[in-house]
Design a protein around this motif. Structure first.
Motif, PDB file in Angstrom:
ATOM      1  N   GLN A 232       8.540  -6.608  71.659  1.00 32.36           N
ATOM      2  CA  GLN A 232       7.861  -7.061  70.437  1.00 32.36           C
ATOM      3  C   GLN A 232       6.896  -6.005  69.906  1.00 32.36           C
ATOM      4  OE1 GLN A 232       6.551 -10.756  72.073  1.00 32.36           O
ATOM      5  NE2 GLN A 232       8.160 -11.950  71.055  1.00 32.36           N
ATOM      6  N   GLN A 233       6.210  -5.317  70.820  1.00 30.30           N
ATOM      7  CA  GLN A 233       5.289  -4.256  70.367  1.00 30.30           C
ATOM      8  C   GLN A 233       6.052  -3.159  69.622  1.00 30.30           C
ATOM      9  OE1 GLN A 233       3.428  -3.027  74.001  1.00 30.30           O
ATOM     10  NE2 GLN A 233       2.100  -4.836  74.090  1.00 30.30           N
TER      11      GLN A 233
ATOM     12  N   ALA B   3       9.582   9.118  69.575  1.00 33.17           N
ATOM     13  CA  ALA B   3       8.283   9.296  70.237  1.00 33.17           C
ATOM     14  C   ALA B   3       7.196   8.413  69.619  1.00 33.17           C
ATOM     15  CB  ALA B   3       7.864  10.766  70.162  1.00 33.17           C
ATOM     16  N   GLU B   4       7.421   7.968  68.378  1.00 36.75           N
ATOM     17  CA  GLU B   4       6.406   7.122  67.719  1.00 36.75           C
ATOM     18  C   GLU B   4       6.631   5.633  67.960  1.00 36.75           C
ATOM     19  OE1 GLU B   4       5.899   8.221  63.603  1.00 36.75           O
ATOM     20  OE2 GLU B   4       5.907  10.355  64.128  1.00 36.75           O
ATOM     21  N   VAL B   5       7.689   5.311  68.717  1.00 38.54           N
ATOM     22  CA  VAL B   5       7.966   3.897  69.016  1.00 38.54           C
ATOM     23  C   VAL B   5       7.463   3.605  70.429  1.00 38.54           C
ATOM     24  CG1 VAL B   5       9.758   2.134  69.230  1.00 38.54           C
ATOM     25  CG2 VAL B   5      10.024   4.001  67.567  1.00 38.54           C
ATOM     26  N   PRO B   6       6.479   2.695  70.567  1.00 35.37           N
ATOM     27  CA  PRO B   6       5.935   2.420  71.895  1.00 35.37           C
ATOM     28  C   PRO B   6       7.037   2.089  72.904  1.00 35.37           C
ATOM     29  CG  PRO B   6       4.807   1.112  70.206  1.00 35.37           C
ATOM     30  CD  PRO B   6       5.913   1.844  69.523  1.00 35.37           C
ATOM     31  N   HIS B   7       6.934   2.624  74.092  1.00 34.90           N
ATOM     32  CA  HIS B   7       7.815   2.350  75.243  1.00 34.90           C
ATOM     33  C   HIS B   7       9.196   3.007  75.145  1.00 34.90           C
ATOM     34  CE1 HIS B   7       4.699  -0.560  75.882  1.00 34.90           C
ATOM     35  NE2 HIS B   7       5.091  -1.285  74.850  1.00 34.90           N
ATOM     36  N   MET B   8       9.505   3.621  74.014  1.00 34.67           N
ATOM     37  CA  MET B   8      10.861   4.143  73.865  1.00 34.67           C
ATOM     38  C   MET B   8      10.978   5.567  74.409  1.00 34.67           C
ATOM     39  SD  MET B   8      13.459   3.947  70.757  1.00 34.67           S
ATOM     40  CE  MET B   8      14.838   5.097  70.705  1.00 34.67           C
TER      41      MET B   8
ATOM     42  N   VAL C 242      18.331  -1.283  71.195  1.00 37.73           N
ATOM     43  CA  VAL C 242      19.233  -2.329  70.679  1.00 37.73           C
ATOM     44  C   VAL C 242      18.466  -3.648  70.549  1.00 37.73           C
ATOM     45  CG1 VAL C 242      21.332  -3.656  71.131  1.00 37.73           C
ATOM     46  CG2 VAL C 242      21.256  -1.206  71.693  1.00 37.73           C
ATOM     47  N   ARG C 243      17.719  -3.971  71.583  1.00 32.25           N
ATOM     48  CA  ARG C 243      16.949  -5.227  71.543  1.00 32.25           C
ATOM     49  C   ARG C 243      15.822  -5.160  70.513  1.00 32.25           C
ATOM     50  NH1 ARG C 243      16.489  -7.216  77.845  1.00 32.25           N
ATOM     51  NH2 ARG C 243      18.492  -8.313  77.838  1.00 32.25           N
ATOM     52  N   VAL C 244      15.227  -3.980  70.382  1.00 37.05           N
ATOM     53  CA  VAL C 244      14.163  -3.840  69.380  1.00 37.05           C
ATOM     54  C   VAL C 244      14.737  -4.092  67.982  1.00 37.05           C
ATOM     55  CG1 VAL C 244      12.532  -2.232  68.317  1.00 37.05           C
ATOM     56  CG2 VAL C 244      12.813  -2.262  70.804  1.00 37.05           C
ATOM     57  N   LEU C 245      15.911  -3.524  67.733  1.00 36.59           N
ATOM     58  CA  LEU C 245      16.530  -3.722  66.412  1.00 36.59           C
ATOM     59  C   LEU C 245      16.974  -5.160  66.220  1.00 36.59           C
ATOM     60  CD1 LEU C 245      16.969  -1.753  64.026  1.00 36.59           C
ATOM     61  CD2 LEU C 245      16.145  -0.719  66.117  1.00 36.59           C
ATOM     62  N   ARG C 246      17.359  -5.808  67.294  1.00 40.62           N
ATOM     63  CA  ARG C 246      17.719  -7.226  67.197  1.00 40.62           C
ATOM     64  C   ARG C 246      16.494  -8.032  66.741  1.00 40.62           C
ATOM     65  NH1 ARG C 246      21.172 -10.777  65.604  1.00 40.62           N
ATOM     66  NH2 ARG C 246      21.667 -12.471  67.036  1.00 40.62           N
ATOM     67  N   LEU C 247      15.333  -7.686  67.307  1.00 40.25           N
ATOM     68  CA  LEU C 247      14.102  -8.386  66.910  1.00 40.25           C
ATOM     69  C   LEU C 247      13.764  -8.112  65.445  1.00 40.25           C
ATOM     70  CD1 LEU C 247      11.775  -7.946  70.034  1.00 40.25           C
ATOM     71  CD2 LEU C 247      13.063  -9.972  69.332  1.00 40.25           C
ATOM     72  N   LEU C 248      14.172  -6.940  64.950  1.00 41.74           N
ATOM     73  CA  LEU C 248      13.917  -6.618  63.536  1.00 41.74           C
ATOM     74  C   LEU C 248      14.936  -7.278  62.611  1.00 41.74           C
ATOM     75  CD1 LEU C 248      12.979  -2.827  63.739  1.00 41.74           C
ATOM     76  CD2 LEU C 248      11.474  -4.738  63.208  1.00 41.74           C
ATOM     77  N   GLY C 249      15.920  -7.951  63.194  1.00 44.49           N
ATOM     78  CA  GLY C 249      16.866  -8.714  62.370  1.00 44.49           C
ATOM     79  C   GLY C 249      18.274  -8.160  62.310  1.00 44.49           C
ATOM     80  N   ALA C 250      18.556  -7.074  63.061  1.00 51.04           N
ATOM     81  CA  ALA C 250      19.917  -6.510  63.007  1.00 51.04           C
ATOM     82  C   ALA C 250      20.926  -7.513  63.565  1.00 51.04           C
ATOM     83  CB  ALA C 250      19.983  -5.201  63.782  1.00 51.04           C
ATOM     84  N   GLU C 251      22.042  -7.665  62.834  1.00 54.38           N
ATOM     85  CA  GLU C 251      23.075  -8.627  63.232  1.00 54.38           C
ATOM     86  C   GLU C 251      24.292  -7.937  63.826  1.00 54.38           C
ATOM     87  OE1 GLU C 251      23.962 -10.508  59.505  1.00 54.38           O
ATOM     88  OE2 GLU C 251      21.844 -10.981  59.212  1.00 54.38           O
TER      89      GLU C 251
ATOM     90  N   GLU D 271      15.180 -15.258  75.603  1.00 50.86           N
ATOM     91  CA  GLU D 271      15.088 -15.122  74.142  1.00 50.86           C
ATOM     92  C   GLU D 271      16.262 -14.293  73.615  1.00 50.86           C
ATOM     93  OE1 GLU D 271      12.714 -14.487  76.328  1.00 50.86           O
ATOM     94  OE2 GLU D 271      10.725 -15.022  75.589  1.00 50.86           O
ATOM     95  N   PHE D 272      16.759 -13.383  74.445  1.00 50.19           N
ATOM     96  CA  PHE D 272      17.866 -12.534  73.989  1.00 50.19           C
ATOM     97  C   PHE D 272      19.228 -13.166  74.275  1.00 50.19           C
ATOM     98  CE2 PHE D 272      14.591  -9.103  74.311  1.00 50.19           C
ATOM     99  CZ  PHE D 272      14.651  -8.717  72.987  1.00 50.19           C
TER     100      PHE D 272
END
Ligand code: HPA
Length: 274
Positions: free
Chosen positions: A9-10, A50-55, A99-108, A150-151
């Motif tokens: 989520q972060q 590098a600007e995405v936390p944890h990635m 992949v999961r981060v993009l899923r949270l952003l709404g990717a189908e 949740e996933f």
């Protein structure tokens, strides 16, 4: 390492802040030779990993290491310009994290491409293969560790990882563009060494048509969280032992660059029909 829901989520929140009200619908993970497709994205918003936390970062040759968000073929896309591989030292969870981060952003949906060696001796170097299924016998699953309900479920079905309806879209698109399209099973090998001829014979015996070092972790995670998946392999070379000549990464990159425009047209054509 097992990531928590809070970490996903972060990352999603950090990206959403950069994106404003833009919502990505399709995630594109581009392998060797297709990185240039990201340059065709309209009104791009580029975010380095590098600007995405944890990635984790991408260190492979020809892989830039950034997200490019914007419009491509009329679709809202998130392009990963450069993917993460386990041979870079990252875990399956690291590699599939975005992949999961993009899923949270709404990717189908996810379109995933790779370079691989052709195991099927009726294939030729330069052929594009629609992935119908995969084999992964090496290493643990990217879904190992506590399940994040949740996933998706603890024991997800993998009967149709590569969505049948999207495979139809790919066939129609290839036909319309007069691009010849092979179909087959992609087998995951961890690399970074290319396979031995004996391993390639093993892959053939098991029913594989191509061997490569990517794609499968992301596809498993995408299927788990309910995303539609479309996968393409560019056979940059015949797999080890099929021909006399040794494999070289220069040859792979050269073949990938040569096929880039044709491969890109196919991916853009599919996107337009999604
Ligand atoms: N094997 C694994 N990965 C590859 C190959 C191969 O022959 N060619 C391009 N990526």
């Amino acid at each position: 390492m097992d990531y928590t829901m809070e970490q996903y989520q972060q990352s999603a929140q950090a990206l959403q802040q950069r994106l404003g009200d833009f919502r990505p619908r399709v995630l594109l993970i581009l392998g060797s030779g297709l990185g240039a497709l990201a340059d065709a994205v309209e009104n791009p918003i580029c975010v380095p990993y590098a600007e995405v936390p944890h990635m984790k970062r991408s260190t492979a040759p020809d892989h830039k290491g950034q997200f490019v968000f914007g419009k491509l073929s009329g679709q809202n896309v998130a392009v990963m310009q450069g993917r993460l591989h386990t041979y870079e030292g990252w875990s399956f969870q690291d590699v599939s994290y975005p992949v999961r981060v993009l899923r949270l952003l709404g990717a189908e949906a996810m379109i995933v491409t790779n370079a691989a060696g052709a195991v099927n001796t009726s294939f030729s170097a330069g052929d594009i293969m629609l992935i119908t299924d995969h084999i992964k016998l090496f290493g643990v699953s990217p879904l190992c560790g506590p399940n994040l309900e949740e996933f998706g479920p603890r024991f997800p079905d993998m009967s149709h990882v590569y969505t049948p309806a999207l495979r139809d879209v790919a066939r129609q698109t290839a036909k319309a563009l007069e691009i010849s399209l092979r179909e087959g099973v992609y087998m995951y090998f961890p690399g970074p060494q290319y396979e031995t001829p004996a391993e390639v014979r093993l892959a053939r015996t098991l029913g594989a048509d191509a061997v490569g070092m990517s794609t499968v972790p992301e596809a498993i995670v995408a299927a788990h969280c309910g995303m539609q998946v479309l996968g393409f392999t560019l056979c940059t070379n015949m797999a080890a032992g099929v021909l006399e000549s040794p494999l070289s990464s220069d040859e792979v990159l050269e073949a990938a660059a040569q096929a880039g425009p044709r491969f890109g047209a196919l991916v853009k054509g599919c996107l337009a029909r999604l």
